[in-house]
Design an enzyme around this catalytic site. Structure first.
Site, PDB file in Angstrom:
ATOM      1  N   GLU A 118       0.761  -1.247   0.000  1.00 17.15           N
ATOM      2  CA  GLU A 118       0.000   0.000   0.000  1.00 17.15           C
ATOM      3  C   GLU A 118       0.797   1.306   0.000  1.00 17.15           C
ATOM      4  O   GLU A 118       0.725   2.092   0.949  1.00 17.15           O
ATOM      5  CB  GLU A 118      -0.949   0.012   1.206  1.00 17.15           C
ATOM      6  CG  GLU A 118      -1.930  -1.148   1.195  1.00 17.15           C
ATOM      7  CD  GLU A 118      -2.986  -1.054   2.289  1.00 17.15           C
ATOM      8  OE1 GLU A 118      -2.727  -0.376   3.311  1.00 17.15           O
ATOM      9  OE2 GLU A 118      -4.053  -1.652   2.127  1.00 17.15           O
TER      10      GLU A 118
ATOM     11  N   GLU B 201      -5.993  -8.241   0.089  1.00 18.16           N
ATOM     12  CA  GLU B 201      -6.640  -7.992   1.389  1.00 18.16           C
ATOM     13  C   GLU B 201      -8.092  -7.602   1.165  1.00 18.16           C
ATOM     14  O   GLU B 201      -8.409  -6.875   0.221  1.00 18.16           O
ATOM     15  CB  GLU B 201      -5.995  -6.819   2.152  1.00 18.16           C
ATOM     16  CG  GLU B 201      -4.686  -7.128   2.802  1.00 18.16           C
ATOM     17  CD  GLU B 201      -4.113  -5.930   3.572  1.00 18.16           C
ATOM     18  OE1 GLU B 201      -4.901  -5.113   4.106  1.00 18.16           O
ATOM     19  OE2 GLU B 201      -2.877  -5.838   3.622  1.00 18.16           O
TER      20      GLU B 201
HETATM   21  C1  GAL Z   1      -4.670  -2.313   5.379  1.00 14.82           C
HETATM   22  C2  GAL Z   1      -3.312  -2.713   5.907  1.00 14.82           C
HETATM   23  C3  GAL Z   1      -3.383  -3.813   6.926  1.00 14.82           C
HETATM   24  C4  GAL Z   1      -4.558  -3.712   7.871  1.00 14.82           C
HETATM   25  C5  GAL Z   1      -5.824  -3.425   7.116  1.00 14.82           C
HETATM   26  C6  GAL Z   1      -7.053  -3.239   7.978  1.00 14.82           C
HETATM   27  O1  GAL Z   1      -4.625  -1.014   4.877  1.00 14.82           O
HETATM   28  O2  GAL Z   1      -2.500  -3.167   4.859  1.00 14.82           O
HETATM   29  O3  GAL Z   1      -2.142  -3.840   7.598  1.00 14.82           O
HETATM   30  O4  GAL Z   1      -4.301  -2.868   8.888  1.00 14.82           O
HETATM   31  O5  GAL Z   1      -5.664  -2.274   6.331  1.00 14.82           O
HETATM   32  O6  GAL Z   1      -7.305  -1.916   8.245  1.00 14.82           O
END
Ligand code: GAL
Length: 472
Positions: free
Chosen positions: A196, A381
């Site tokens: 990210e 994710e």
């Molecule tokens: C993403 C990040 C993760 C986790 C997730 C939930 O932006 O890569 O580490 O925190 O959000 O908020």
């Protein structure tokens, strides 16, 4: 920025809605015939990051956790510190057991730079051996490892040299990636160089809520450019040293970035809201996604900063597009704000525990949009903070349905990693948000894990793919 360029950007933002229209979900039982909809070898797994689960770390974030903002507010909600976290550093066997119980065939985790290279040039071979043992143990359990090399944290010695504000970090991280890939390459094919870049730029350098806590969009743009340059150099290094095809698919490496993509929805039809939503989309979503196709970094905030630079090695540096998708923002222009807008969720929309809109159609939209670029896509994710555990089953189901819908319409989506396997340290929000498929009792000495109701939903998806969850 010159007027002609601004007009061009503005015109594009006003005339083109970058997001394809949403689909209607729930019209059919999309989970019923997964094997025909998704490619053979589809990866179904979970994602974590070292700082959020391992425990016992010492890096720029642990420093940040002890500090406060100039107004006195602690950097982390409830003054939480990451501390022992889930103690996953010592509990990987237990965690692999949880993955087997889910029926997962993939796991995305990160290696911790500060652990492996605690001082410049040093190398902790014991820690490296442990990561290699993890990757081998995962593979032995039929779980494909995807390794993230940089997930938000920096060793203190990198941060004190300026971190992402120093060009030197590009070479330091590329050198680190080379060592990691050399060490783990025999067991790992799937690499995620950086997690990210847009989030680091936005939260560390515009909103000031991640270290080093700055609020300067000019710096943010240059940070993002440096991260993309680092990605290009890391990719070269990994391709050079990892020549072992661990999964037998004929390729030794598949490399990408986990790119956080958000839907920026203009709050009204006013030209200004649409313009600012479009510009935000270009900065946050498009700059990273277009870089491997143009070989350039093109970033602009009108009147504030412009970066337009060809970067050697960037062209063709993604083998896949990794997408982290969580939510949609409604954008109301506010030219006095450093982000040029206020972002909000209308009162009639469903939200999660952190107030983010639950918008599964958005996953379909982003998959259609980025799937059209021609690279295979992984959802690296997707998840929900849900303390009750009761909302996550329908969240998971509806988002997976969105993925299946996109796949049926031709998007080459190769995997889905749910955030997260476990409840964990959620950065500035501390330990309150609960993202885990397995709940963690942080007060218990053994950081006890217990299933949430969404474990069953995940198992249902796994079975649909022909995977076999183990009895708990
Ligand atoms: C993403 C990040 C993760 C986790 C997730 C939930 O932006 O890569 O580490 O925190 O959000 O908020």
């Amino acid at each position: 920025m010159n007027i002609a360029r601004l007009a061009r950007l503005g015109y594009a933002a006003l005339t083109r809605d970058p997001h394809p229209p949403p689909c209607v979900l729930g019209a059919e039982d999309a989970l019923s015939s997964l094997r025909s909809a998704l490619p053979a070898g589809f990866l179904l797994g979970t994602a974590t990051a070292s700082h959020q689960i391992e425990g016992g770390l010492d890096n720029d974030w642990t420093d940040w956790e002890r500090g406060a903002h100039p107004g006195g507010e602690p950097h982390i909600k409830d003054r939480a510190v990451s501390g022992a976290a889930c103690d996953s550093w010592s509990r990987i066997d237990e965690d692999i057991g949880l993955m087997r119980r889910l029926g997962a065939n993939a796991y995305r985790f990160s290696v911790e730079w500060s652990r492996l290279e605690p001082t410049e040039g040093a190398w902790n071979e014991d820690a490296a051996d442990r990561y290699l043992a993890w990757a081998n143990a995962l593979r032995a359990a039929g779980i494909e490892p995807m390794v993230t090399i940089h997930h938000f944290t920096l060793p203190r010695w990198v941060a004190t040299q300026g971190g992402w504000m120093n060009d030197r970090t590009i070479e330091l991280l590329a050198a680190f990636a080379r060592r990691v890939a050399k060490k783990l390459g025999s067991a790992v094919d799937l690499w995620c160089t950086i997690n990210e870049p847009s989030v680091v730029a936005a939260l560390s350098y515009v909103k000031g809520i991640f270290p080093p806590g700055l609020e300067d969009p000019r710096i943010a743009a240059h940070v993002m450019a440096r991260m993309l340059k680092a990605h290009a150099r890391m990719t070269e290094a990994i391709r050079e040293v990892d020549t072992t095809d661990a999964d037998g698919d004929g390729r030794a490496t598949r490399i990408g970035i986990a790119h956080h993509v958000r839907i920026f929805q203009p709050a009204t039809r006013s030209p200004l809201d649409r313009l600012v939503a479009g510009l935000t989309d270009r900065f946050f979503n498009e700059a990273v996604a277009s870089a491997p196709f143009t070989g350039r970094i093109e970033l602009a905030i009108p009147g504030v900063v412009e970066v337009d630079e060809a970067v050697p090695g960037l062209l063709g540096s993604f083998d896949y597009m990794g997408i982290n998708y969580y939510t949609r923002d409604h954008v109301k222009a506010d030219l006095r704000d450093p982000a040029l807008s206020k972002q909000f969720v209308p009162a009639d929309r469903p939200v999660n525990d952190l107030g983010w809109e639950i918008y599964p159609e958005g996953l379909y939209q982003v998959l259609k949009r980025y799937g059209a670029l021609g690279l295979p896509v992984y959802v690296t994710e997707n998840g929900i903070p849900d303390k009750s555990g009761d909302v996550r089953p329908s969240f998971l189901r509806s988002h997976f349905e969105a993925l299946v819908r996109a796949a049926r319409e031709g998007v080459d989506v190769r995997g889905y990693f749910h955030w997260s396997l476990l409840d964990n340290f959620e950065w500035a929000e501390g330990y309150e948000p609960r993202f885990g498929l397995f709940r963690v009792d942080f007060d218990s000495p053994d950081k006890r894990r217990s299933p949430t109701p969404a474990v069953e939903t995940f198992q249902e998806i796994a079975r649909g793919l022909g995977l076999e969850p183990e009895a708990g």
